[in-house]
Write an enzyme that holds these catalytic residues in place. Structure first.
Site, mmCIF file in Angstrom:
data_model
loop_
_atom_site.group_PDB
_atom_site.id
_atom_site.type_symbol
_atom_site.label_atom_id
_atom_site.label_comp_id
_atom_site.label_asym_id
_atom_site.label_seq_id
_atom_site.Cartn_x
_atom_site.Cartn_y
_atom_site.Cartn_z
ATOM 1 N N GLU A 5 -10.954 -3.410 -0.659
ATOM 2 C CA GLU A 5 -9.525 -3.695 -0.800
ATOM 3 C C GLU A 5 -8.904 -2.738 -1.812
ATOM 4 O O GLU A 5 -9.440 -2.548 -2.905
ATOM 5 C CB GLU A 5 -9.367 -5.146 -1.251
ATOM 6 C CG GLU A 5 -8.348 -5.935 -0.487
ATOM 7 C CD GLU A 5 -8.620 -6.051 1.010
ATOM 8 O OE1 GLU A 5 -8.102 -5.220 1.778
ATOM 9 O OE2 GLU A 5 -9.336 -6.972 1.409
ATOM 10 N N THR A 27 -8.824 0.327 -1.652
ATOM 11 C CA THR A 27 -9.575 1.586 -1.751
ATOM 12 C C THR A 27 -8.985 2.630 -0.808
ATOM 13 O O THR A 27 -9.179 3.817 -1.020
ATOM 14 C CB THR A 27 -11.062 1.365 -1.394
ATOM 15 O OG1 THR A 27 -11.116 0.554 -0.220
ATOM 16 C CG2 THR A 27 -11.803 0.668 -2.525
ATOM 17 N N SER A 65 11.196 -8.813 21.301
ATOM 18 C CA SER A 65 9.943 -9.460 20.916
ATOM 19 C C SER A 65 9.989 -10.940 21.244
ATOM 20 O O SER A 65 11.003 -11.605 20.992
ATOM 21 C CB SER A 65 9.721 -9.286 19.406
ATOM 22 O OG SER A 65 8.759 -10.216 18.960
ATOM 23 N N LEU A 100 -3.320 -10.266 7.995
ATOM 24 C CA LEU A 100 -4.228 -9.973 9.105
ATOM 25 C C LEU A 100 -3.712 -8.798 9.928
ATOM 26 O O LEU A 100 -4.089 -8.601 11.068
ATOM 27 C CB LEU A 100 -4.427 -11.220 9.966
ATOM 28 C CG LEU A 100 -4.959 -12.443 9.193
ATOM 29 C CD1 LEU A 100 -5.039 -13.673 10.086
ATOM 30 C CD2 LEU A 100 -6.331 -12.157 8.582
ATOM 31 N N SER A 101 -2.811 -8.032 9.311
ATOM 32 C CA SER A 101 -2.389 -6.770 9.905
ATOM 33 C C SER A 101 -1.501 -6.890 11.139
ATOM 34 O O SER A 101 -1.613 -6.115 12.078
ATOM 35 C CB SER A 101 -3.648 -5.991 10.278
ATOM 36 O OG SER A 101 -3.542 -4.706 9.885
ATOM 37 N N SER A 111 1.559 -6.121 11.254
ATOM 38 C CA SER A 111 2.422 -4.928 11.338
ATOM 39 C C SER A 111 1.698 -3.790 12.032
ATOM 40 O O SER A 111 2.264 -3.122 12.903
ATOM 41 C CB SER A 111 2.848 -4.419 9.958
ATOM 42 O OG SER A 111 3.198 -5.468 9.133
ATOM 43 N N ASP A 121 -5.310 -0.305 7.999
ATOM 44 C CA ASP A 121 -4.935 -1.269 9.032
ATOM 45 C C ASP A 121 -4.747 -0.602 10.397
ATOM 46 O O ASP A 121 -5.166 -1.131 11.428
ATOM 47 C CB ASP A 121 -3.647 -2.003 8.625
ATOM 48 C CG ASP A 121 -3.804 -2.730 7.299
ATOM 49 O OD1 ASP A 121 -4.954 -2.880 6.840
ATOM 50 O OD2 ASP A 121 -2.780 -3.140 6.718
ATOM 51 N N TYR A 152 2.372 -4.335 -4.768
ATOM 52 C CA TYR A 152 1.581 -3.371 -4.000
ATOM 53 C C TYR A 152 1.946 -1.943 -4.426
ATOM 54 O O TYR A 152 1.075 -1.123 -4.729
ATOM 55 C CB TYR A 152 1.829 -3.553 -2.493
ATOM 56 C CG TYR A 152 0.913 -2.716 -1.639
ATOM 57 C CD1 TYR A 152 -0.331 -3.193 -1.245
ATOM 58 C CD2 TYR A 152 1.273 -1.428 -1.250
ATOM 59 C CE1 TYR A 152 -1.183 -2.414 -0.478
ATOM 60 C CE2 TYR A 152 0.432 -0.644 -0.487
ATOM 61 C CZ TYR A 152 -0.794 -1.152 -0.104
ATOM 62 O OH TYR A 152 -1.646 -0.366 0.647
HETATM 63 C C1 GLA Z 1 -2.524 -3.711 2.984
HETATM 64 C C2 GLA Z 1 -2.300 -2.247 3.340
HETATM 65 C C3 GLA Z 1 -3.626 -1.507 3.477
HETATM 66 C C4 GLA Z 1 -4.523 -1.744 2.276
HETATM 67 C C5 GLA Z 1 -4.596 -3.225 1.929
HETATM 68 C C6 GLA Z 1 -5.343 -3.485 0.655
HETATM 69 O O1 GLA Z 1 -3.153 -4.369 4.045
HETATM 70 O O2 GLA Z 1 -1.577 -2.142 4.547
HETATM 71 O O3 GLA Z 1 -3.394 -0.132 3.684
HETATM 72 O O4 GLA Z 1 -4.104 -0.977 1.177
HETATM 73 O O5 GLA Z 1 -3.312 -3.810 1.814
HETATM 74 O O6 GLA Z 1 -6.672 -3.153 0.795
#
Ligand code: GLA
Length: 386
Positions: free
Chosen positions: A33, A35, A67, A129-130, A132, A176, A228
């Site tokens: 995380e 990194t 959407s 959970l990504s 985006s 992601d 962030y």
């Molecule tokens: C979000 C960002 C990723 C990553 C994580 C932390 O998900 O989109 O690129 O930096 O945070 O690991």
């Protein structure tokens, strides 16, 4: 949900059939995380949830998106605008992630044309959970095929990341988008975020009698996005002060010395997280490659403490989830994603899965928190919701 639902939604929104439907999944990050933007290693794995994008070209150079999850009106399309009129920051909300990909393709020299797009997603939003990246990547895959673009999956990931960085204005790393495009079930993706070299590492949960549980806190604290960006710039400052290109270049053996040179205690803790986390990624990859899956657990838990105490991106809900899971027999647990809400993961012996789920739900209720969503992210899409 399946491809047909997205195609039907497209037909309803635009009154014609789409030319095709493309899909990209969400991810959970097993370890690694913060990194990625330090040019280090990450180890995400895929989720059995996807976003689907149905699309069809139009001859007039205009673009629209709709959407099924549009909070302002499910299935309602945005106004058709000229592709050439897309500007960073000009499209607020979810449509920015989709239209940003079109902008990013054009900016990167890949000519596309007018298009109608309809997206339908089962990836939980705001859960770390990504969702985006799944949206961006499904649209990127659609564009690649609709306009015959010669782009590899790695190049598409960079296009999608650029959309998020420059068009939407979120300074995310590359994890992601690479995870969404390259993860395969039953494996984790060991990715070097500097070179984008990657390999599939077997993640044989079932054979080990284990399950990876996702504990979605269903909260997202406001602080998240500013924190962030703050953490990212702190890492860049630290790298500059240490005279390295990125924190990935700090050898774990030199960490004490690097911390002493920085002087600033808070900055030193941020660096400690990034450097130790990089080592944890390689350790987990090695354990998985040796089929020592259960031994991954304690490494995850150490990773959580590092995120909580050194990088300081956890929150009460995530800590309650992790502690309750560990107390009920999880082999390891940690928060995932950007922090300040979203989800945690727990590595759990299958026979303890129900007990862990109940313990986490009970702990939330005892702490007066809104009920979490707990499910198993099995590699074979065996989704079990409670
Ligand atoms: C979000 C960002 C990723 C990553 C994580 C932390 O998900 O989109 O690129 O930096 O945070 O690991």
């Amino acid at each position: 949900m399946n491809a047909t639902a997205a195609a039907d939604g497209f037909a309803e929104a635009y009154g014609r059939a789409p030319e095709g439907t493309w899909s990209a999944p969400g991810r959970v990050n097993l370890i690694g995380e913060f990194t990625d933007y330090n040019e280090g290693f990450v180890l995400p794995t895929t989720l059995p949830f996807s976003t689907r994008a149905s699309g069809a070209r139009r001859g007039d150079g205009r673009v629209r998106v709709a959407s099924a999850q549009n909070p302002g009106g499910a299935g309602e399309a945005t106004e058709a605008i000229e592709l050439s009129a897309l500007r960073p920051g000009s499209v607020p909300g979810w449509p920015g992630y989709a239209l940003g990909v079109l902008w990013s393709l054009e900016e990167s020299g890949h000519a596309i044309g007018g298009v109608d797009v309809y997206v339908d997603s089962e990836v939980p939003m705001g859960a770390g959970l990504s969702s985006s990246a799944a949206l961006e990547c499904s649209v990127a895959l659609a564009m690649r095929e609709l306009f015959g673009l010669e782009l590899s999956l790695e190049q598409l990931a960079l296009v999608a990341q650029r959309a998020e960085n420059e068009f939407v204005g979120v300074p995310c790393g590359i994890m992601d988008q690479m995870a969404s495009l390259l993860c395969v079930p039953g494996h984790a993706l060991l990715l070097d975020a500097r070179s984008l070299e990657h390999r599939q590492v077997p993640f044989a949960l079932g054979e080990a009698g284990l399950v990876l549980m996702v504990l979605d806190t269903r909260v997202r604290h406001e602080l998240g996005s500013s924190a962030y960006a703050d953490r990212r710039s702190a890492c860049e400052r630290a790298a500059a002060a240490l005279g390295v290109r990125a924190l990935r270049d700090v050898d774990p053996a030199d960490l004490d010395e690097a911390e002493a040179r920085l002087g600033d205690r808070e900055l030193a803790r941020r660096v400690r997280h990034v450097v130790t986390e990089g080592a944890r990624v390689l350790e987990v990859a090695r354990l998985l490659e040796q089929s020592r899956v259960a031994e991954v657990g304690p490494v995850l838990t150490v990773g959580h403490r590092s995120l909580r105490d050194d990088f300081e991106v956890s929150c009460v809900e995530l800590d309650v989830a992790v502690d309750a899971a560990l107390g009920a027999g999880a082999l390891g647990a940690r928060m995932v994603g950007g922090g300040f809400g979203g989800s945690a993961i727990a590595l759990v012996p299958s026979e303890r899965a129900d007990a862990v789920g109940a313990a986490v739900t009970g702990a939330f209720s005892a702490a007066g928190l809104r009920s979490p969503r707990v499910f198993a992210a099995a590699p074979e899409s065996a989704l079990r919701e409670r």
